[in-house]
Design an enzyme around this catalytic site. Structure first.
Site, mmCIF file in Angstrom:
data_model
loop_
_atom_site.group_PDB
_atom_site.id
_atom_site.type_symbol
_atom_site.label_atom_id
_atom_site.label_comp_id
_atom_site.label_asym_id
_atom_site.label_seq_id
_atom_site.Cartn_x
_atom_site.Cartn_y
_atom_site.Cartn_z
ATOM 1 N N LYS A 125 0.865 -1.231 0.027
ATOM 2 C CA LYS A 125 -0.008 -0.056 -0.131
ATOM 3 C C LYS A 125 0.912 1.332 -0.103
ATOM 4 O O LYS A 125 2.055 1.260 0.398
ATOM 5 C CB LYS A 125 -0.930 -0.028 1.216
ATOM 6 C CG LYS A 125 -2.060 0.873 1.222
ATOM 7 C CD LYS A 125 -3.308 0.308 0.537
ATOM 8 C CE LYS A 125 -4.326 0.920 0.217
ATOM 9 N NZ LYS A 125 -5.467 0.281 -0.294
ATOM 10 N N ASP A 165 -7.033 4.331 -5.007
ATOM 11 C CA ASP A 165 -7.645 4.196 -3.564
ATOM 12 C C ASP A 165 -8.176 5.574 -3.278
ATOM 13 O O ASP A 165 -8.483 6.285 -4.454
ATOM 14 C CB ASP A 165 -6.569 3.545 -2.708
ATOM 15 C CG ASP A 165 -7.076 3.291 -1.136
ATOM 16 O OD1 ASP A 165 -7.801 2.292 -0.989
ATOM 17 O OD2 ASP A 165 -7.334 4.147 -0.244
ATOM 18 N N GLY A 236 -20.560 6.785 1.669
ATOM 19 C CA GLY A 236 -19.903 7.469 0.648
ATOM 20 C C GLY A 236 -20.426 7.764 -0.657
ATOM 21 O O GLY A 236 -21.677 7.753 -0.760
ATOM 22 N N PHE A 237 -19.745 8.397 -1.721
ATOM 23 C CA PHE A 237 -20.387 8.646 -2.853
ATOM 24 C C PHE A 237 -19.334 8.611 -4.004
ATOM 25 O O PHE A 237 -19.453 8.874 -5.156
ATOM 26 C CB PHE A 237 -20.968 10.171 -3.003
ATOM 27 C CG PHE A 237 -19.773 11.261 -2.769
ATOM 28 C CD1 PHE A 237 -19.319 11.297 -1.592
ATOM 29 C CD2 PHE A 237 -19.404 11.890 -3.960
ATOM 30 C CE1 PHE A 237 -18.314 12.561 -1.562
ATOM 31 C CE2 PHE A 237 -18.472 12.704 -3.885
ATOM 32 C CZ PHE A 237 -17.805 13.153 -2.569
ATOM 33 N N GLY A 238 -18.169 7.765 -3.786
ATOM 34 C CA GLY A 238 -17.040 7.875 -4.639
ATOM 35 C C GLY A 238 -17.131 6.729 -5.610
ATOM 36 O O GLY A 238 -18.471 6.181 -5.653
ATOM 37 N N ASN A 239 -16.142 6.246 -5.983
ATOM 38 C CA ASN A 239 -16.059 5.119 -7.085
ATOM 39 C C ASN A 239 -16.717 3.856 -6.471
ATOM 40 O O ASN A 239 -17.304 3.227 -7.498
ATOM 41 C CB ASN A 239 -14.509 4.882 -7.479
ATOM 42 C CG ASN A 239 -14.190 4.206 -8.447
ATOM 43 O OD1 ASN A 239 -15.000 4.243 -9.650
ATOM 44 N ND2 ASN A 239 -13.252 3.246 -8.447
ATOM 45 N N VAL A 240 -16.334 3.620 -5.291
ATOM 46 C CA VAL A 240 -16.917 2.319 -4.929
ATOM 47 C C VAL A 240 -18.458 2.226 -4.684
ATOM 48 O O VAL A 240 -18.967 1.589 -5.196
ATOM 49 C CB VAL A 240 -16.101 2.132 -3.427
ATOM 50 C CG1 VAL A 240 -16.721 0.796 -2.844
ATOM 51 C CG2 VAL A 240 -14.384 1.831 -3.823
ATOM 52 N N TRP A 242 -20.328 4.265 -6.037
ATOM 53 C CA TRP A 242 -20.955 4.163 -7.532
ATOM 54 C C TRP A 242 -21.189 2.819 -8.018
ATOM 55 O O TRP A 242 -22.378 2.255 -8.548
ATOM 56 C CB TRP A 242 -20.098 4.958 -8.475
ATOM 57 C CG TRP A 242 -20.399 5.032 -9.826
ATOM 58 C CD1 TRP A 242 -21.636 5.580 -10.588
ATOM 59 C CD2 TRP A 242 -19.786 4.340 -10.871
ATOM 60 N NE1 TRP A 242 -21.445 5.230 -11.777
ATOM 61 C CE2 TRP A 242 -20.287 4.455 -12.294
ATOM 62 C CE3 TRP A 242 -18.499 3.588 -10.947
ATOM 63 C CZ2 TRP A 242 -19.746 4.076 -13.343
ATOM 64 C CZ3 TRP A 242 -17.980 3.048 -12.076
ATOM 65 C CH2 TRP A 242 -18.709 3.202 -13.335
HETATM 66 O O1 2IT Z 1 -8.149 -1.566 -1.011
HETATM 67 C C1 2IT Z 1 -7.950 -2.326 -2.230
HETATM 68 O O2 2IT Z 1 -8.179 -3.276 -2.224
HETATM 69 C C2 2IT Z 1 -7.640 -0.865 -3.404
HETATM 70 N N1 2IT Z 1 -7.569 0.283 -3.204
HETATM 71 C C3 2IT Z 1 -7.177 -1.751 -4.514
HETATM 72 C C4 2IT Z 1 -5.959 -2.125 -4.663
HETATM 73 C C5 2IT Z 1 -5.644 -2.631 -6.133
HETATM 74 O O3 2IT Z 1 -4.411 -2.840 -6.333
HETATM 75 O O4 2IT Z 1 -6.355 -2.619 -6.978
#
Ligand code: 2IT
Length: 445
Positions: A125, A165, A236-240, A242
């Protein structure tokens, strides 16, 4: 190490002032300890001690010039946690809250999550305390170029493959990829979440959300139930968020909340169609607020409140760590919520999880439920290596298969004597075994 308590004490002494990292480690240690005692080879080889120690940590300076020509400075990090089963893999978080403790917890969770997918990916990370909110495209680019100028020394398609992320989306991945390519003069799958024009995978933007809904579907299926007609609340309202919204609406569930740092939206008519697309606009505005949704669609907005006070059958925390606490868990139980599907990483506090489990709420931990994102990142790596692009149908079918596999693993290792499934235990042991066996096989690693 003789018991859980002494083990945790050792971790705390050696990693002072890292509360999020401690929280993530504690949950794992407490749930895998019986398994370790039943399989002393892991204890003897100090596998768990080794797994909590990153293989490597990079911390670096990220200087950049803002639009006024003034010097700005941020901290940059990359945690290379574990490469026993594949290259380090995990996202880059850009948020002012980012620090060593948060990135170590995320990297630690990533090791188990990536193992659960069944794909050959180790865990890592990275990130920065850079705040994208209110920054211009040019400033984001300047930051990304400076960040990658240092990061490129440590990563590579067979070494460490970062991704998005919180705060890192398609735009940032584009800038990071461009800089890597200039500095290294190579076009490889060194990052995932790339644009479709330059090696990205179909379904990657939706994957975390889709995967978490697929996981929920499996949880309901073994209870002879389905998502159809269920009332759902998400944060939330972001990518995830959505991706979750898209898949829920396709499967006939009714999504009634979204949230941001400014409060939450309650839309009893259900968030569907153009309302879902609007989430992308909100995100692109770079302001980190959901309030404009209420104005646009004439719904209620509750400032500075969390959505967990709304009556819902299933809750999907999709924002950030520790966003759902004990008080929220009590409210959910009172309101008759049956499932909590943690889609953010460590979205629930430890006491919230314990309360939910004690009250027989089915709880899926993030490292299982949200693994769809990194799973499709793994599929993006496969496509890059093959120099091919798979169709939506191919990627989606693989994602569904992976989420079903993770659910089966959780059931295998998490089944209690009364027949119920403890998904926390199942995910932790299931994720642990593959990495631990690989480490045993590799000797002094
Ligand atoms: O927390 C996660 O699993 C991500 N942000 C995705 C990590 C990735 O390598 O796609």
């Amino acid at each position: 190490m003789s018991n859980v308590e002494s083990f945790l004490k050792m971790v705390d002494t050696q990693n002072p002032n890292q509360p999020e990292f401690m929280q993530a480690v504690k949950e794992v240690v407490e749930t895998v300890w019986d398994f370790l005692e039943a399989n002393p080879k892991y204890l003897k080889a100090k596998i768990l001690e080794r797994m909590i120690e990153p293989e490597r940590v990079f911390m670096f300076r990220v200087p950049w010039l803002d639009d006024k020509g003034e010097f700005q400075l941020n901290k940059g990090y990359r945690i290379q946690m574990n490469s026993a089963i594949g290259p380090y893999k995990g996202g880059i978080r850009l948020h002012p809250s980012v620090n060593l403790s948060i990135l170590k917890f995320l990297a630690f969770e990533q090791v188990f999550k990536n193992s659960l997918t069944g794909l050959p990916m180790g865990g890592g990370k990275g990130g920065s305390n850079f705040n994208p909110k209110g920054k211009s495209d040019n400033e984001v680019m300047k930051f990304c170029q400076s960040f990658m100028t240092e990061l490129q020394k440590y990563i590579g398609p067979n070494t460490d493959v970062p991704a998005g992320d919180i705060g890192t989306g398609a735009r940032e991945i584009g800038f990071l990829f461009g800089q890597y390519k200039r500095l290294r003069n190579e076009f490889t799958g060194v990052l995932t979440g790339k644009g479709l024009e330059y090696g990205g995978s179909l379904i990657r933007p939706e994957a975390t959300g889709f995967g978490s809904v697929y996981f929920a579907q499996e949880m309901l299926k073994i209870k002879n139930d389905s998502l159809k007609g269920k009332t759902i609340g998400i944060s939330g309202f972001g990518n995830v968020s959505w991706g979750v919204a898209l898949k829920l609406s396709e499967l006939g569930a009714k999504l009634v909340t979204i949230s941001g740092p400014d409060g939450y939206i309650y839309d009893p008519d259900g968030i569907t169609g153009e309302k879902i697309n609007y989430l992308l606009e909100l995100r692109a505005s770079n302001n980190d607020v959901v309030a404009p949704y209420a104005k646009k669609f004439n719904t209620e907005f509750f400032p500075n409140k969390k959505p967990w006070e709304v009556k819902m059958d299933i809750a999907f925390p999709c924002a950030t760590q520790n966003e759902l606490n004990l008080e929220d868990a009590k409210t959910l139980v009172e309101n008759g919520t049956k499932y909590v599907v943690e889609t953010s990483n460590m979205g629930c506090t430890a006491d919230a999880v314990n309360y939910l489990l004690k009250n027989k709420i089915k709880f899926a931990p993030g490292k299982a439920a949200n693994a769809g994102g990194v799973a499709v990142s793994g599929l993006e790596m496969s496509q890059n290596s093959l120099r091919l692009s798979w169709t939506i149908e191919e990627v989606d079918a693989k994602l569904l298969g992976i989420m079903k596999h993770i659910h089966r693993t959780c059931v295998k290792y998490g089944k209690e004597s009364d027949g119920t499934v403890n998904y926390v235990k199942g995910a932790n042991i299931g994720g642990f075994v593959k990495v631990a066996d690989a480490m045993l096989a590799q000797g002094l690693v």
